[in-house]
Design a protein around this motif. Structure first.
Motif, mmCIF file in Angstrom:
data_model
loop_
_atom_site.group_PDB
_atom_site.id
_atom_site.type_symbol
_atom_site.label_atom_id
_atom_site.label_comp_id
_atom_site.label_asym_id
_atom_site.label_seq_id
_atom_site.Cartn_x
_atom_site.Cartn_y
_atom_site.Cartn_z
ATOM 1 N N SER A 266 0.864 -1.055 0.026
ATOM 2 C CA SER A 266 -0.101 0.173 0.036
ATOM 3 C C SER A 266 0.823 1.190 0.084
ATOM 4 O O SER A 266 1.809 1.104 0.615
ATOM 5 C CB SER A 266 -0.795 0.063 1.289
ATOM 6 O OG SER A 266 -1.887 -1.020 1.263
ATOM 7 N N LEU A 267 0.430 2.042 -1.045
ATOM 8 C CA LEU A 267 1.401 3.539 -0.920
ATOM 9 C C LEU A 267 0.316 4.495 -0.643
ATOM 10 O O LEU A 267 -0.892 4.690 -1.158
ATOM 11 C CB LEU A 267 1.727 3.610 -2.368
ATOM 12 C CG LEU A 267 2.924 2.757 -2.742
ATOM 13 C CD1 LEU A 267 3.418 2.957 -4.165
ATOM 14 C CD2 LEU A 267 4.347 2.799 -1.798
ATOM 15 N N SER A 268 0.583 5.647 -0.091
ATOM 16 C CA SER A 268 -0.133 6.866 -0.044
ATOM 17 C C SER A 268 0.545 7.798 -0.869
ATOM 18 O O SER A 268 1.647 7.688 -1.255
ATOM 19 C CB SER A 268 0.251 7.444 1.634
ATOM 20 O OG SER A 268 1.355 7.878 1.806
ATOM 21 N N LEU A 269 -0.139 8.821 -1.438
ATOM 22 C CA LEU A 269 0.252 10.140 -2.149
ATOM 23 C C LEU A 269 1.752 10.393 -1.787
ATOM 24 O O LEU A 269 2.573 10.896 -2.303
ATOM 25 C CB LEU A 269 -0.763 11.138 -2.304
ATOM 26 C CG LEU A 269 -1.863 10.928 -2.913
ATOM 27 C CD1 LEU A 269 -3.104 12.019 -2.798
ATOM 28 C CD2 LEU A 269 -1.435 10.499 -4.305
ATOM 29 N N PRO A 270 2.059 10.893 -0.523
ATOM 30 C CA PRO A 270 3.221 11.390 0.128
ATOM 31 C C PRO A 270 4.326 10.393 -0.061
ATOM 32 O O PRO A 270 5.556 10.608 -0.342
ATOM 33 C CB PRO A 270 3.209 11.469 1.748
ATOM 34 C CG PRO A 270 1.920 11.767 2.044
ATOM 35 C CD PRO A 270 1.253 10.775 0.954
ATOM 36 N N ASP A 271 4.057 9.107 -0.248
ATOM 37 C CA ASP A 271 5.222 7.957 -0.639
ATOM 38 C C ASP A 271 5.500 8.222 -1.946
ATOM 39 O O ASP A 271 6.855 7.819 -2.286
ATOM 40 C CB ASP A 271 4.404 6.623 -0.366
ATOM 41 C CG ASP A 271 4.132 6.214 1.142
ATOM 42 O OD1 ASP A 271 4.519 6.951 2.124
ATOM 43 O OD2 ASP A 271 3.231 5.427 1.265
ATOM 44 N N LEU A 272 4.889 8.831 -2.910
ATOM 45 C CA LEU A 272 5.235 8.852 -4.337
ATOM 46 C C LEU A 272 6.556 9.804 -4.332
ATOM 47 O O LEU A 272 7.039 9.564 -5.429
ATOM 48 C CB LEU A 272 3.995 9.231 -5.168
ATOM 49 C CG LEU A 272 2.843 8.273 -4.979
ATOM 50 C CD1 LEU A 272 1.893 8.979 -6.151
ATOM 51 C CD2 LEU A 272 3.259 6.859 -5.290
ATOM 52 N N ALA A 273 6.507 10.615 -3.574
ATOM 53 C CA ALA A 273 7.884 11.310 -3.549
ATOM 54 C C ALA A 273 9.303 10.621 -3.413
ATOM 55 O O ALA A 273 10.269 11.097 -3.547
ATOM 56 C CB ALA A 273 7.932 12.683 -2.752
ATOM 57 N N HIS A 274 8.995 9.511 -2.987
ATOM 58 C CA HIS A 274 10.201 8.479 -2.469
ATOM 59 C C HIS A 274 10.160 7.154 -2.712
ATOM 60 O O HIS A 274 10.425 6.173 -2.350
ATOM 61 C CB HIS A 274 10.408 8.582 -0.861
ATOM 62 C CG HIS A 274 10.122 10.012 -0.188
ATOM 63 N ND1 HIS A 274 11.062 10.853 -0.319
ATOM 64 C CD2 HIS A 274 9.157 10.579 0.335
ATOM 65 C CE1 HIS A 274 10.741 12.022 0.460
ATOM 66 N NE2 HIS A 274 9.600 11.848 0.741
#
Length: 294
Positions: A266-274
């Motif tokens: 599971s990924l959240s939107l803030p995770d997409l920067a990393h």
């Protein structure tokens, strides 16, 4: 000639460490510093000139290595490294130009058929040689990497366009990533928002085969966002601009994964920067290797 320490110290780089940071052959870096008048070779050792001192160079002393020169990290942005000679455009330099990571550049160069993975790093393909690439070896590590002519991106406009698209995805706000907007990923798959395209591009460049919208085996009405068939792994991105019915379906998918014991990430939107760090690590924990770990 005294040897230099191959290390980075509190914001300063030795000549060898600076060459590694800039992804340049040590000989090319040394010539650049010489031509700029920052260093000179006297009495069988490298000396710091007044100009080099003005640019932030300092003399350090080690009992083991003797005197050696270090440079502040800010010199990486200096014009003498931006305006290199033909044949000295590295993946790091291209990445800096587009504000993305060198790994993404190399992955895209490989996807375009310009370079190929090698046990020591990278090697040129026949197409890469036709485009003027050259292979060099990083002296301390023995790793190989490619350098390109300065007009490389001008001659390969489709590649430049793909780099610009990758860069655009990395600077969008979470709201822009989440909102519904049909877009096509590098592999030709169509996604309903930039967030899913960003993940799809990452998986594709990492060499990980995946499908989108695959029906779940025992719940055919539920369709996963991403499925990696080689590892039977599902991947979901949360926080998108979804309708109440779509949000309900996403929670149902999560319940399905947990009930059936299906591995998922599971990924959240803030995770997409990393993604390079976070997603690569989560995949590795589930036995899936990406280019981050090759």
């Amino acid at each position: 000639m005294s040897k230099e320490r191959n290390e980075t110290m509190a914001g300063f780089y030795s000549r060898t460490a600076l060459a590694e940071k800039l992804d340049m052959p040590l000989k090319v870096l040394t010539k650049t510093l010489l031509d700029a008048g920052w260093i000179q070779y006297l009495d069988e050792s490298w000396k710091l000139t007044a100009k080099g001192e003005f640019e932030g160079g300092e003399i350090r002393h080690s009992k083991r290595y003797g005197d050696y020169i270090v440079w502040p990290s800010r010199v990486c942005e200096h014009a003498i490294f931006a305006d290199r000679e033909p044949g000295s455009l590295s993946a790091s330099a291209i990445a800096q130009k587009f504000s993305i990571k060198a790994r993404q550049v190399n992955a895209l160069l490989a996807e375009q058929g310009l370079i190929e993975r090698d046990i020591r790093g990278w090697r040129l393909s026949p197409f890469g040689r036709q485009c003027g690439g050259s292979i060099h070896t990083h002296e301390p590590s023995g790793r190989t990497y490619a350098l390109w002519e300065q007009d490389f991106l001008d001659r390969l406009k489709p590649l430049a366009a793909e780099l610009q698209d990758l860069a655009a995805g990395s600077v969008l706000s979470e709201e822009e990533l989440a909102q519904k907007h049909s877009c096509v990923a590098l592999d030709g798959q169509e996604h309903p928002c930039r967030a899913l395209k960003l993940v799809g591009d990452w998986l594709y460049l990492a060499g990980l085969g995946h499908s989108c919208g695959r029906a779940l085996p025992r719940e055919r009405s539920l369709k996963s966002q991403f499925y990696l068939p080689d590892s039977r792994l599902y991947l979901e991105v949360w926080g998108l601009d979804l309708s109440p019915q779509e949000i309900s379906a996403q929670f149902q998918r999560q319940e399905y994964y947990e009930r059936e014991g299906s591995p998922y990430v599971s990924l959240s939107l803030p995770d997409l920067a990393h993604l390079d760090e976070l997603l690569a690590r989560q995949l590795l924990e589930r036995g899936v290797e990406s280019y981050q770990h090759l």
